[in-house]
Design an enzyme around this catalytic site. Structure first.
Site, PDB file in Angstrom:
ATOM      1  N   ASP A   5       0.874  -1.163   0.000  1.00  0.00           N
ATOM      2  CA  ASP A   5       0.000   0.000   0.000  1.00  0.00           C
ATOM      3  C   ASP A   5       0.919   1.224   0.000  1.00  0.00           C
ATOM      4  O   ASP A   5       2.112   1.140   0.328  1.00  0.00           O
ATOM      5  CB  ASP A   5      -0.952   0.003   1.200  1.00  0.00           C
ATOM      6  CG  ASP A   5      -2.145   0.929   0.965  1.00  0.00           C
ATOM      7  OD1 ASP A   5      -2.062   1.778   0.044  1.00  0.00           O
ATOM      8  OD2 ASP A   5      -3.150   0.824   1.692  1.00  0.00           O
TER       9      ASP A   5
HETATM   10  C1  BGC Z   1      -4.983   3.342   0.027  1.00  0.00           C
HETATM   11  C2  BGC Z   1      -5.065   2.380  -1.133  1.00  0.00           C
HETATM   12  C3  BGC Z   1      -4.837   3.124  -2.421  1.00  0.00           C
HETATM   13  C4  BGC Z   1      -3.503   3.810  -2.354  1.00  0.00           C
HETATM   14  C5  BGC Z   1      -3.166   4.589  -3.598  1.00  0.00           C
HETATM   15  C6  BGC Z   1      -3.738   4.200  -0.007  1.00  0.00           C
HETATM   16  O1  BGC Z   1      -3.833   5.235   0.901  1.00  0.00           O
HETATM   17  O2  BGC Z   1      -5.036   2.639   1.241  1.00  0.00           O
HETATM   18  O3  BGC Z   1      -6.311   1.748  -1.140  1.00  0.00           O
HETATM   19  O4  BGC Z   1      -4.917   2.247  -3.490  1.00  0.00           O
HETATM   20  O5  BGC Z   1      -3.510   4.728  -1.274  1.00  0.00           O
HETATM   21  O6  BGC Z   1      -3.971   5.718  -3.702  1.00  0.00           O
END
Ligand code: BGC
Length: 765
Positions: free
Chosen positions: A235
């Site tokens: 993530d």
């Molecule tokens: C989120 C993800 C997301 C990623 C990219 C993170 O803060 O938890 O779900 O895909 O950011 O935006």
């Protein structure tokens, strides 16, 4: 940058620097390229219900949520989950795939398949259900749809990421059985059936270990046990230690860290702290990903936005849940001579999507007020009063009074209520599950002057209805319904569409009743999953607690009858196959869809088990009077529990209860089936309890014989009962070693094939 053509290079062709660069991202949304080998970059972008690709000329920065290219905003996952319709999710996935492809996106960052453990999770709008079976089937369908367009899907957030509070530090303290039965099955099912291009390792830790550094979860479970062939990405910002992450099995750190992580990886390899062969494996996964998904220059797909808008409208209509419909007040007849007061800010300014990384820059938005006006016949008079402002800063008594006055003169009041946008978002959890007080007060005041009140709700996570639902004749839960949600709501109110959504999440009477109430969100360092497997309806059913609306509930404008349940059991043990058939009839006046749900319970089991668990469902579309035979198949896994002691799924022989329901608490048909399975055979040790010894067909009689010679009172059943929980070794010590150890050692060598766990509960593999 050239797109890759032909087969990807092999890791051996890359220099150490190139390898390290390939497993560390570039900027916010891209992987590194190795131009000299024709390895192109790929673009990764959010999200689960609409594309959020930063515009190339965007001046607002790569992480801005406001400069994304226009895209269709479909209903959020909590809405899509309530459709219980895998075909619909596959179609939405396909549309997302087309829009991704047209924009040169290689991997779409979704779906989110975390389980709704607690209604306070700020991100529940982005998750499908409290139930793993439903989440798994719907998530798989979405992935199938996206990947049908060649674009990769990225299933997230692996694993046990069920809250936003302290999401980068907290450790989910969760026992193995609970992980296996509740939090992992959706990932497992999607990986084993759809082979998504990517899985995203979540921010949090599980039992003390960061997901991004969790060798057991990333390598042993995901790769080795489930056979995952895609790439594992962190993530965004989840990597605490890039070297530990690569060692554990992570393949890509996102976003880029301006070369810092790559440098650390190179240094670790040079110092002998990271085996280059391990890095090569990560690189190989990245090269395969680049080969598999389209590069940024591949924008051949054409998007038919009008078609996607129509799909978003159908999806929103299928997702809405008719919670209550007293006196069959709905649907409203658009041709009737009727005055309707439409009240509430949300009717005019819909709240149709969540906040955070899934925010979409929509192609258009329809509101319910205009859509209702468009459907209303000439004799139907619509008036509108705003009633309240969504933003707390803007509360105004004049709006309230004007709305009540409008309601007083109308035949029916339709109130559009909901959660303000700030109440739920990625990044933080909710403080409560209530509607704003001013909205509830408005409802009460409207109900005091008009007895026929329809409430339409806009919210991502569940809201409490118990304090005010008596004032509503009907409640239509519209969720965050996407850009065409307003039109879908109008279709439902006027009967152009028939509600067919079912709750994918229980609506509790009170927050205090919810399973994780005492264990959410934990401390900054740890959150205990103390409710274990009793998440959602599993908990309310086990405790026999009343709820406002149960999991699986949702009304229709027609009625369905269930009849002629039959079951057939073939095979036994791992090979068992149970066929369940029944007939469903549309016994009402309108065409409609019904979600038929199959719940399984194992009333007598070696371990505690939920009363019943959803194991199959299907949505059928029936004309008035039409009957359809519905067939389900259950396999061994559907009847099994995960034994931490055995470290595997265990099917116990005996009776299983099968219930067919229109909800988890509206069970219409029941049957009991008998399943044959081999008994659990365990090798006995001195750590095994007396009860376990006695239960063993060889060990039991042998122990009784050995004890008979010890002069103890052990033959007395009361004594046996009292000492049943003692490990045998302790009993021997307590007996002053009068029990013949040699004899027992000989027995241990013959009874049961498997070693059983040691006293500390740890199972040595
Ligand atoms: C989120 C993800 C997301 C990623 C990219 C993170 O803060 O938890 O779900 O895909 O950011 O935006």
């Amino acid at each position: 940058m050239p797109d890759p053509t032909g087969p990807a290079a092999a890791p051996a062709a890359l220099s150490l620097d190139e390898k390290a660069a390939l497993v560390s991202g570039v900027g916010g949304w891209s992987t590194a390229a190795v131009e000299r080998l024709g390895v192109g970059p790929i673009t990764l972008t959010d999200g689960p219900h609409g594309l959020r690709l930063a515009a190339e000329d965007g001046a607002a920065g790569q992480f801005s949520l406001s400069n994304a290219v226009p895209a269709t905003c479909f209903p959020t996952a909590s809405a899509l989950g309530s459709s219980w319709d895998p075909d619909l999710l596959a179609q939405v996935g396909e549309a997302l795939g087309v829009e991704s492809r047209a924009a040169g996106v290689g991997v779409l960052l979704g779906p989110g398949v975390n389980i709704k453990r607690a209604p306070l999770c700020g991100r529940n709008f982005e998750y499908l259900s409290e139930d793993p079976h439903l989440t798994a089937r719907l998530g798989a369908a979405l992935v199938r749809g996206v990947q049908s367009q060649g674009v990769g899907a990225c299933v997230k957030h692996f694993a046990a990421n069920n809250q936003e509070t302290e999401r980068l530090r907290v450790s989910a303290e969760v026992d193995e059985r609970t992980l296996r039965e509740i939090y992992l099955p959706a990932f497992e099912h999607i990986v084993t059936t759809e082979q998504p291009a990517m899985v995203m390792a979540a921010y949090n830790r599980v039992n003390g270990v960061y997901n991004t550094q969790n060798r057991r979860l990333l390598t042993e479970v995901l790769r080795e046990e489930w056979g995952f062939e895609g790439a594992i990405v962190s993530d965004w910002g989840a990597v605490a230690d890039p070297v530990a992450a690569v060692s554990a099995g992570l393949n890509l750190e996102m976003p880029g860290t301006h070369g810092t992580s790559a440098r650390k990886i190179v240094e670790a390899v040079e110092a002998g702290d990271l085996d280059e062969a391990v890095l090569d494996q990560a690189v190989a996964h990245m090269l395969r990903l680049v080969e598999r998904v389209p590069g940024p220059g591949d924008r051949t797909a054409k998007v038919n936005f009008a078609r996607h808008h129509a799909l978003a409208r159908r999806a929103a209509a299928e997702a809405a849940v008719l919670l209550k419909n007293d006196d069959a007040i709905l649907p409203l007849d658009p041709e009737a001579e009727l005055s309707i007061a439409v009240i509430g800010d949300f009717a005019h300014t819909p709240r149709y999507q969540g906040a955070g990384s899934s925010l979409v820059n929509v192609t258009r938005v329809e509101n319910a007020l205009d859509a209702m006006a468009g459907l209303a016949g000439r004799s139907l008079a619509l008036t509108y009063a705003r009633g309240f402002a969504q933003a707390a800063a803007d509360r105004d008594p004049a709006l309230h009074e004007a709305a009540v006055a409008t309601a007083a003169t109308a035949d029916i009041a339709v109130l559009f209520l909901g959660l303000p946008a700030g109440d739920e978002s990625e990044g933080y959890d909710r403080a409560h599950i209530d509607l704003p007080e001013d909205q509830v007060r408005l409802l009460e005041a409207v109900a005091a002057v008009n007895a026929r009140v329809v409430v339409v709700l806009a919210n991502g996570g569940v809201v409490r209805v118990s304090p005010w639902e008596r004032h509503a004749t009907a409640i239509l839960e519209g969720w965050l319904a996407g850009q065409a949600g307003g039109a879908a709501i109008a279709d439902l109110l006027f009967g152009k569409a028939n509600p067919s959504g079912k709750l994918a999440e229980t609506v509790p009477l009170r927050l205090e009743d919810t399973p994780a109430y005492l264990n959410f969100p934990g401390t900054p360092t740890a959150v205990t999953y103390g409710e274990r497997i009793y998440v959602g309806y599993r908990y309310y059913d086990a405790k026999d607690l009343p709820v406002s609306y149960p999991f699986g509930h949702g009304l229709s404008y027609t009625t369905f009858t269930y009849a002629h349940l039959s079951t057939k059991v073939e095979g036994a043990g791992d090979q068992v196959r149970i066929t369940v058939a029944l007939e469903v009839t549309n016994s009402g006046p309108r065409a409609g869809q019904e979600v038929v749900q199959l719940y399984v319970g194992d009333p007598v089991a070696e371990v505690d088990r939920p009363l019943r668990e959803l194991k199959a469902f299907t949505k059928v579309d029936l004309a008035p009077g039409q009957t359809q035979t519905v067939e389900f198949e259950l396999r061994a896994r559907d009847l099994s529990y995960f034994s931490a002691r055995e470290d595997r799924w265990v099917l116990e022989a005996g009776e299983f209860e099968l219930c067919i329901g229109a909800s988890s608490r509206d069970l219409r048909l029941r049957a009991t089936v008998n399943v044959d399975a081999p008994p659990l055979a365990r090798r006995l040790t001195l750590d095994a309890t007396v009860a376990e010894w006695l239960a063993d067909p060889v060990g039991g009689p042998g122990l009784l014989e050995a004890l008979a010679g010890s002069g103890s009172s052990f033959q007395n059943p009361e004594v046996q009962h009292m000492v049943a929980q003692l490990p045998l070794g302790r009993l021997i010590t307590l007996s002053g070693d009068r029990i013949d150890r040699g004899r027992l050692s000989r027995l241990m060598a013959t009874a049961g094939p498997e070693p059983i766990e040691a006293e500390d509960g740890h199972h040595a593999r």
